[in-house]
Enzyme design. Structure first.
Site, PDB file in Angstrom:
ATOM      1  NE  ARG A  44       2.970 -14.538 -19.628  1.00  0.00           N
ATOM      2  CZ  ARG A  44       2.028 -15.401 -20.084  1.00  0.00           C
ATOM      3  NH1 ARG A  44       1.128 -15.895 -19.252  1.00  0.00           N
ATOM      4  NH2 ARG A  44       1.998 -15.745 -21.350  1.00  0.00           N
ATOM      5  CE1 TYR A  96      -1.592  -1.761   2.921  1.00  0.00           C
ATOM      6  CE2 TYR A  96      -1.947  -3.772   1.652  1.00  0.00           C
ATOM      7  CZ  TYR A  96      -1.403  -2.505   1.767  1.00  0.00           C
ATOM      8  OH  TYR A  96      -0.678  -1.984   0.730  1.00  0.00           O
ATOM      9  CG  ASP A 167      -0.934  -9.854   5.284  1.00  0.00           C
ATOM     10  OD1 ASP A 167       0.260 -10.010   5.624  1.00  0.00           O
ATOM     11  OD2 ASP A 167      -1.330  -8.843   4.674  1.00  0.00           O
ATOM     12  CE  LYS A 192       4.576  -2.891   3.338  1.00  0.00           C
ATOM     13  NZ  LYS A 192       3.948  -3.583   2.196  1.00  0.00           N
TER      14      LYS A 192
END
Length: 369
Positions: A44, A96, A167, A192
């Site tokens: 992490r 979006y 984006d 995607k």
């Protein structure tokens, strides 16, 4: 790869992130399922080999250092979290829904101040950026496939101390490289086109600035928005075939857009590959292709659009995009969507263009009768 030789992005997508070509070394980076490592490293906080190979490959394509996240919206959130409290953000009035919702929620809580603008209007966008800390752009946009003038906007903001985040999920790093145009963050929902098989959730942000890279990694560790090892492995494998998939899909998308433009049941086609589309000249100027996303408006209305979705047999009526299978969906039925009620968004995959066209034509014609 030879770092002294400039390779085509398609070649980079296949070769980047594979590690040294040493005798006995694996051709593909191995899947490393571990969260803790000898010497005190913890996934992490310091990352893990599976993420690093994927990040190296995307960074090579995007022209910077990449940081991966558990999802596309996780990547978007990380960018916002690099800003100081009360930062002024200029965001898209349309795009979006989850990103617009994220910005609106942060504004409602007082975390940021938000100004919404039509980012396809360059002059209005630049005017709204007066005293802004961050401009959020989405290009091509979801679901209207609008093209923001990234080159002009980034150039105009270069000396105004305004960060620019793009984006670029619909374009992928093969068709558009925002950092080379002057943006500070290039974000992709790897769920995607990069993943390409509708089987993972992943996001990635690339930047050229060391201090921004450090902030992104800190936010990822602090919020726990870490990618999974298996997801990263699959996304890297998907990236290897992205050049082939995207090339075929965008050729099919253009042919479908041209045919749909002449279909009697279709009112308007949104696709920058069409010469009459408002984004055509912009896309030709700084993109390497027009992409595999298009939208159509149906004058017969929302019920007709829904029936077309139910009537297809080769297209899949489903949410999301960028997979090897072609998808169709009516976007306005989702809460917060700015799309017209009769708008259908099409994500073009790898099926033969004749089969896709016959499927659409049959659904459109049958429902119109």
């Amino acid at each position: 790869m030879n770092d002294d030789v400039a390779l085509h992005p398609s070649t980079v997508a296949i070769h980047a992130g594979r590690g040294p070509r040493a005798p006995g070394a694996p051709l593909n980076p191995p899947l490393t399922l571990a969260s803790s490592f000898h010497g005190g490293s913890y996934a992490r906080e310091q990352g893990a080999p599976a993420w690093e190979a994927f990040e190296e490959a995307v960074g090579a394509l995007d022209g910077g250092r990449s940081v991966s996240f558990a999802s596309g919206i996780g990547a978007s959130t990380a960018i916002i979290e690099t800003l100081p409290a009360g930062a002024k953000v200029v965001g898209p009035a349309a795009g979006y829904a989850w990103t617009r919702g994220l910005l609106r929620e942060r504004a409602d809580s007082g975390r940021i101040t938000l100004t919404s603008v039509d980012t396809s209007d360059t002059e209005a966008t630049l005017e709204a950026c007066e005293d802004a800390d961050l401009l959020w752009l989405e290009s091509p946009s979801n679901p209207m496939i609008e093209i923001a003038e990234l080159d002009r906007i980034c150039a105009a903001l270069r000396d105004r101390d305004v960060l620019v985040a793009v984006d670029s999920s619909f374009a992928t790093p093969l068709l558009q490289r925002p950092l080379a145009l002057g943006a500070d963050f290039s974000m992709h929902s790897a769920t995607k086109f990069i993943g390409g098989h509708s089987d993972l959730l992943l996001g990635v942000v690339t930047t050229r600035e060391d201090h921004l890279d450090a902030k992104l990694r800190h936010v990822r560790a602090q919020l726990g928005a870490t990618p999974g090892a298996i997801e990263s492995y699959l996304a890297l494998r998907g990236l290897r075939t992205l050049p082939l998939r995207l090339d075929a899909a965008q050729r099919t998308a253009l042919e479908l857009a041209e045919r749909l433009s002449a279909h009697p049941a279709v009112g308007k086609v949104h696709y920058p590959g069409l010469p009459g589309d408002p984004g055509h000249e912009r896309a030709r100027r700084f993109m390497d292709g027009f992409g595999a996303m298009l939208s159509i408006e149906l004058p017969a209305g929302a019920d007709f659009a829904e029936s077309v979705c139910r009537g297809v047999r080769v297209f899949t009526h489903a949410k999301s995009l960028g997979g090897i299978e072609s998808l169709i969906d009516r976007r306005a039925r989702y809460t917060g969507s700015s799309a017209p009620e009769s708008l259908l968004r099409l994500s073009i995959g790898g099926e033969h263009v004749t089969d896709l066209w016959n499927d659409l034509d049959n659904a459109l014609t049958k429902e119109a009768e």
